[in-house]
Enzyme design. Structure first.
Site, PDB file in Angstrom:
ATOM      1  N   SER A 111      -3.668  -0.725   5.706  1.00 54.25           N
ATOM      2  CA  SER A 111      -4.051  -0.132   4.435  1.00 54.25           C
ATOM      3  C   SER A 111      -4.211  -1.129   3.303  1.00 54.25           C
ATOM      4  O   SER A 111      -5.213  -1.823   3.240  1.00 54.25           O
ATOM      5  CB  SER A 111      -3.051   0.957   4.063  1.00 54.25           C
ATOM      6  N   ASP A 144     -15.304 -10.146   3.376  1.00 52.73           N
ATOM      7  CA  ASP A 144     -16.687  -9.804   3.031  1.00 52.73           C
ATOM      8  C   ASP A 144     -17.279 -10.776   2.017  1.00 52.73           C
ATOM      9  O   ASP A 144     -18.476 -11.082   2.065  1.00 52.73           O
ATOM     10  CB  ASP A 144     -16.757  -8.375   2.484  1.00 52.73           C
ATOM     11  N   LYS A 166      -5.952   1.787   8.871  1.00 49.47           N
ATOM     12  CA  LYS A 166      -5.730   2.952   7.998  1.00 49.47           C
ATOM     13  C   LYS A 166      -6.590   2.791   6.752  1.00 49.47           C
ATOM     14  O   LYS A 166      -6.292   2.000   5.870  1.00 49.47           O
ATOM     15  CB  LYS A 166      -4.267   3.091   7.597  1.00 49.47           C
TER      16      LYS A 166
END
Length: 441
Positions: free
Chosen positions: A298, A309, A323
């Protein structure tokens, strides 16, 4: 006046651990229930009264209601639940990262509480508690028969209140009684050290103190290693089950100068919230390697996904937990709270982590010790019954082994990261090229 305060969670169901919170309010109101719904509720009321009146032993009314509520919520997904006043208070204590207690990290061994380590400059350390001590009694009451959570609750308490621990210590012929006065314990969310010309940063959870601890750790490392000698940082997010969403954003922002960090999307297509980085990289662009495994969930996946990214860091290790949902904590009467999944989050590239996890740029498996061979130590969202199916979830699912050796000398993932930063090992994925960032337009 109704208190319109809610908390957004970005943590995983991986034991009694702190989960992330952020402040906000529910974005939409529930639709009015139809007549069929009310008929079903009448059936529930009838069953409730029959159980109360006719069950073979008198049931606890409060537990009946709480279990019925939790049955409804857990049928939605594994992360929605009801918290009574005690559970809600415990959640608030954990996310704050500060409580009245002794200052020891513990686990359970042979039905006794084992001290992993006393935290420096805490009541337990000053009183003489040492690593390896087995706590057999708390204020004269046996520990056997208690869960670890129950034992921890008994050791916590008000500041300046006394407690007596009876410990069994290797080499001691008799049990040792240790009297301790509780004090405020501030849990360090970030542990750090200098290894040669490399700064090592381990984030254990995302509490209210995480970003401040991280900023302080980076500042200390930069003072200890000259700028021209500092080769980079290892950001260790392994076994990190999550924490406060706003702290995950701040930690990501510490390494970024601009761009999206994460976005959340609710049931309404218009319900999209985007979190962006601000100018200023606390590390001045030094190379970063992020470590993840099946215990990274998470909020830690938000950080890993953002840095991956943006090509700001190389992610090394094994696939993360997966998650990718956000929970809103809605305060209820009598100090209870409703934890309800209200959104999914997406990385800057627009990828959903739910049921998929973060795939490392550099896969390095950590061998298991002999005592764990044959045991299932993998963790993953896709394995949880009733989990929300992720948009990018496939047959491979999410997660991997959630194991980190206690001795850094046995840590192959950490060793690999250090060799990359030192230049003694090379990999096509390191260093990543920010010009090749994968971002949604």
């Amino acid at each position: 006046m109704v208190r319109r305060l809610s908390l957004l969670f970005a943590g995983a169901l991986m034991g009694a651990t702190a989960m992330s919170v952020v402040y906000g309010s529910p974005s939409s109101t529930a639709n009015a229930a139809g007549s069929d719904t009310y008929r079903q509720l009448a059936i529930f009321g009838d069953i409730f009264e029959r159980v109360r009146a006719q069950y073979v032993t008198p049931p606890d009314d409060q537990k009946l209601v709480e279990n019925a509520i939790n049955g409804m919520l857990t049928s939605l997904d594994p992360h929605s639940s009801y918290m009574n006043a005690e559970a809600a208070q415990d959640m608030r204590v954990q996310t704050k990262g500060e409580f009245g207690g002794l200052g020891i990290e513990v686990t359970m061994e042979n039905e006794l509480v084992k001290v992993i380590t006393p935290i420096d400059d805490t009541p337990a350390a000053r009183a003489g508690v040492i690593a390896g001590d087995l706590i057999s009694h708390i204020d004269g009451e046996e520990v056997r028969g208690l869960t670890l959570s129950d034992a921890v609750d008994r050791m916590r308490g008000g500041v300046n209140t006394p407690i007596e621990l009876t410990v069994l210590r290797e080499g001691a012929t008799e049990p040792i009684k240790i009297k301790i006065i509780r004090d405020i314990i501030k849990v360090k969310a970030v542990k750090y050290r200098v290894e040669g010309d490399i700064g090592y940063l381990k984030i254990t959870s995302f509490t209210e103190k995480t970003f401040d601890d991280l900023r302080s750790a980076i500042s200390t490392i930069r003072k200890e290693i000259p700028e021209d000698k500092l080769k980079g940082y290892v950001l260790d997010l392994r076994l990190n089950p999550g924490g406060l969403l706003d702290q995950a954003v701040s930690v990501s922002d510490a390494f970024l100068d601009r761009g999206e960090i994460v976005s959340t999307r609710g049931r309404d297509p218009k319900d999209v919230t985007r979190f962006d980085a601000r100018a200023g990289d606390l590390t001045d662009g030094k190379p970063v390697i992020v470590l993840v495994n099946g215990g990274s969930a998470s909020a830690s996946e938000i950080v890993a996904g953002a840095l991956q990214d943006h090509r700001r860091a190389a992610v090394l290790g094994t696939r993360s937990f997966g998650k990718g949902s956000v929970q809103t904590i809605i305060p209820l009467s009598e100090n209870g709270a409703l934890r309800l999944t209200t959104a999914l989050y997406y990385t800057p590239a627009g990828k959903s982590i739910q049921g998929k996890g973060i795939t490392p740029d550099i896969r390095v498996d950590q061998p298991l010790p002999d005592e764990l061979l044959g045991r299932d130590v993998s963790r993953g969202e896709s394995e949880l019954r009733g989990h929300i199916k992720g948009a990018e979830e496939d047959e491979e699912g999410s997660g991997s082994a959630a194991y980190v050796p206690p001795d850094p000398k046995d840590d192959l993932q950490l060793a690999y990261a250090k060799e990359l930063l030192e230049g003694t090992k090379t990999d096509p994925a390191f260093p990543p090229n920010p010009d090749q960032a994968v971002l949604q337009q």
